[in-house]
Design a protein around this motif. Sequence first.
Motif, mmCIF file in Angstrom:
data_model
loop_
_atom_site.group_PDB
_atom_site.id
_atom_site.type_symbol
_atom_site.label_atom_id
_atom_site.label_comp_id
_atom_site.label_asym_id
_atom_site.label_seq_id
_atom_site.Cartn_x
_atom_site.Cartn_y
_atom_site.Cartn_z
ATOM 1 N N ASP A 57 0.850 -1.191 0.000
ATOM 2 C CA ASP A 57 0.000 0.000 0.000
ATOM 3 C C ASP A 57 0.887 1.242 0.000
ATOM 4 O O ASP A 57 1.816 1.358 0.798
ATOM 5 C CB ASP A 57 -0.919 0.017 1.217
ATOM 6 N N LEU A 58 0.587 2.176 -0.893
ATOM 7 C CA LEU A 58 1.438 3.342 -1.090
ATOM 8 C C LEU A 58 0.709 4.619 -0.715
ATOM 9 O O LEU A 58 -0.472 4.783 -1.031
ATOM 10 C CB LEU A 58 1.888 3.396 -2.552
ATOM 11 N N ILE A 59 1.418 5.531 -0.051
ATOM 12 C CA ILE A 59 0.893 6.860 0.257
ATOM 13 C C ILE A 59 1.697 7.867 -0.535
ATOM 14 O O ILE A 59 2.913 7.963 -0.377
ATOM 15 C CB ILE A 59 0.984 7.179 1.766
ATOM 16 N N LEU A 60 1.023 8.609 -1.419
ATOM 17 C CA LEU A 60 1.687 9.628 -2.232
ATOM 18 C C LEU A 60 1.536 10.974 -1.546
ATOM 19 O O LEU A 60 0.429 11.385 -1.191
ATOM 20 C CB LEU A 60 1.062 9.666 -3.626
ATOM 21 N N LYS A 61 2.676 11.685 -1.370
ATOM 22 C CA LYS A 61 2.673 12.941 -0.632
ATOM 23 C C LYS A 61 3.334 14.041 -1.468
ATOM 24 O O LYS A 61 4.080 13.767 -2.388
ATOM 25 C CB LYS A 61 3.433 12.781 0.690
ATOM 26 N N GLY A 62 3.058 15.284 -1.096
ATOM 27 C CA GLY A 62 3.696 16.423 -1.744
ATOM 28 C C GLY A 62 2.684 17.482 -2.141
ATOM 29 O O GLY A 62 1.472 17.289 -2.032
ATOM 30 N N ILE A 63 3.209 18.630 -2.590
ATOM 31 C CA ILE A 63 2.367 19.741 -3.046
ATOM 32 C C ILE A 63 2.530 19.854 -4.551
ATOM 33 O O ILE A 63 3.590 20.245 -5.052
ATOM 34 C CB ILE A 63 2.752 21.065 -2.356
ATOM 35 N N LEU A 74 0.162 10.346 -9.691
ATOM 36 C CA LEU A 74 -0.719 9.253 -9.273
ATOM 37 C C LEU A 74 -0.654 8.095 -10.274
ATOM 38 O O LEU A 74 -0.691 6.924 -9.882
ATOM 39 C CB LEU A 74 -2.155 9.757 -9.141
ATOM 40 N N LYS A 75 -0.545 8.434 -11.550
ATOM 41 C CA LYS A 75 -0.457 7.403 -12.588
ATOM 42 C C LYS A 75 0.839 6.603 -12.441
ATOM 43 O O LYS A 75 0.835 5.368 -12.511
ATOM 44 C CB LYS A 75 -0.531 8.054 -13.968
ATOM 45 N N ILE A 76 1.937 7.307 -12.207
ATOM 46 C CA ILE A 76 3.221 6.629 -12.023
ATOM 47 C C ILE A 76 3.171 5.697 -10.821
ATOM 48 O O ILE A 76 3.601 4.544 -10.883
ATOM 49 C CB ILE A 76 4.354 7.663 -11.860
ATOM 50 N N ALA A 77 2.635 6.211 -9.709
ATOM 51 C CA ALA A 77 2.555 5.403 -8.484
ATOM 52 C C ALA A 77 1.674 4.181 -8.694
ATOM 53 O O ALA A 77 2.023 3.065 -8.291
ATOM 54 C CB ALA A 77 2.024 6.255 -7.340
ATOM 55 N N GLY A 78 0.528 4.368 -9.332
ATOM 56 C CA GLY A 78 -0.407 3.269 -9.513
ATOM 57 C C GLY A 78 0.072 2.205 -10.479
ATOM 58 O O GLY A 78 -0.338 1.045 -10.384
ATOM 59 N N GLU A 79 0.944 2.599 -11.426
ATOM 60 C CA GLU A 79 1.414 1.648 -12.434
ATOM 61 C C GLU A 79 2.739 0.993 -12.068
ATOM 62 O O GLU A 79 3.260 0.184 -12.837
ATOM 63 C CB GLU A 79 1.545 2.358 -13.780
ATOM 64 N N THR A 80 3.276 1.330 -10.900
ATOM 65 C CA THR A 80 4.522 0.695 -10.467
ATOM 66 C C THR A 80 4.237 -0.750 -10.074
ATOM 67 O O THR A 80 3.363 -1.000 -9.235
ATOM 68 C CB THR A 80 5.135 1.444 -9.275
ATOM 69 N N VAL A 86 -3.075 2.906 -3.880
ATOM 70 C CA VAL A 86 -2.436 4.219 -3.765
ATOM 71 C C VAL A 86 -3.371 5.147 -3.017
ATOM 72 O O VAL A 86 -4.502 5.382 -3.435
ATOM 73 C CB VAL A 86 -2.104 4.820 -5.144
ATOM 74 N N GLU A 87 -2.893 5.665 -1.878
ATOM 75 C CA GLU A 87 -3.644 6.666 -1.129
ATOM 76 C C GLU A 87 -3.094 8.035 -1.505
ATOM 77 O O GLU A 87 -1.908 8.316 -1.331
ATOM 78 C CB GLU A 87 -3.498 6.435 0.372
ATOM 79 N N ASN A 88 -3.963 8.902 -2.009
ATOM 80 C CA ASN A 88 -3.534 10.222 -2.457
ATOM 81 C C ASN A 88 -3.549 11.204 -1.291
ATOM 82 O O ASN A 88 -4.597 11.672 -0.858
ATOM 83 C CB ASN A 88 -4.453 10.718 -3.579
ATOM 84 N N ASP A 89 -2.355 11.525 -0.785
ATOM 85 C CA ASP A 89 -2.228 12.490 0.312
ATOM 86 C C ASP A 89 -1.592 13.776 -0.191
ATOM 87 O O ASP A 89 -1.067 14.559 0.597
ATOM 88 C CB ASP A 89 -1.385 11.880 1.442
ATOM 89 N N THR A 90 -1.629 14.002 -1.530
ATOM 90 C CA THR A 90 -1.057 15.219 -2.091
ATOM 91 C C THR A 90 -2.059 16.369 -2.010
ATOM 92 O O THR A 90 -3.262 16.154 -1.890
ATOM 93 C CB THR A 90 -0.658 15.024 -3.567
#
Length: 221
Positions: A57-63, A74-80, A86-90
């Motif tokens: 399970d991945l958490i994506l962070k940043g502004i 999000l596409k890069i994270a989901g296709e890895t 993928v939890e979107n925390d951006t």
Amino acid sequence: MRTIKSWFWPGVITTALLTALAGWFLAGPVDQKLTDEVNAALESQNPWASADVDGRDLILKGIAPSEEAQAAALKIAGETPGVRVVENDTTLLPLADPFSFVITKSDDGILLSGNVPYGDSRARILAAAESAMPGIEILDEMAVARGAPQGFFDLASFALAQAAQLTNGEVEIAGETYSISGTAANSADYEAINAALRLALPGNGKPGEVKLAAPASTSSN
């Protein structure tokens, strides 16, 4: 049956414990490997983003500087390979409407305020300011935001060049509207500023308020 129970259940418990321990020891390296893979994929095109991985399970962070950049990350994270969820925390940079850029020139130096786009625009504007007004102290109070109009840097560079021709005053870009006020440094600068404002402004700029005073030795037009 008693004999079976005496060795069977301890064996089952031991196997379960060994399996749990193996999973616990292996989870760390697997998590780190997947984290490194995702962050390496993000680094080239989306350096604003980072990822933490727990299991698969991945958490994506940043502004994110834009909605397009957010979707791309999000596409890069989901296709890895190996990522399950993928939890979107951006979050997105704040939207400035209108997107403003202000140059204030005084005896104390130059104050740059308002907004600046994400990326290398801040460095480019500071370099342009130093080139237009060498030796003058520059104070940077610009805030990164979304919403910069097309051609923003061209219009900002023009504003800096005109600010250099003032002894004091303010040049403001609000959206695509260009306004200037203050006192020209000399009669040649006064004429040059007015002549430039009669032409088409760079970067799709549109003329706004003009309150330009001639130096004391020059009559106003």
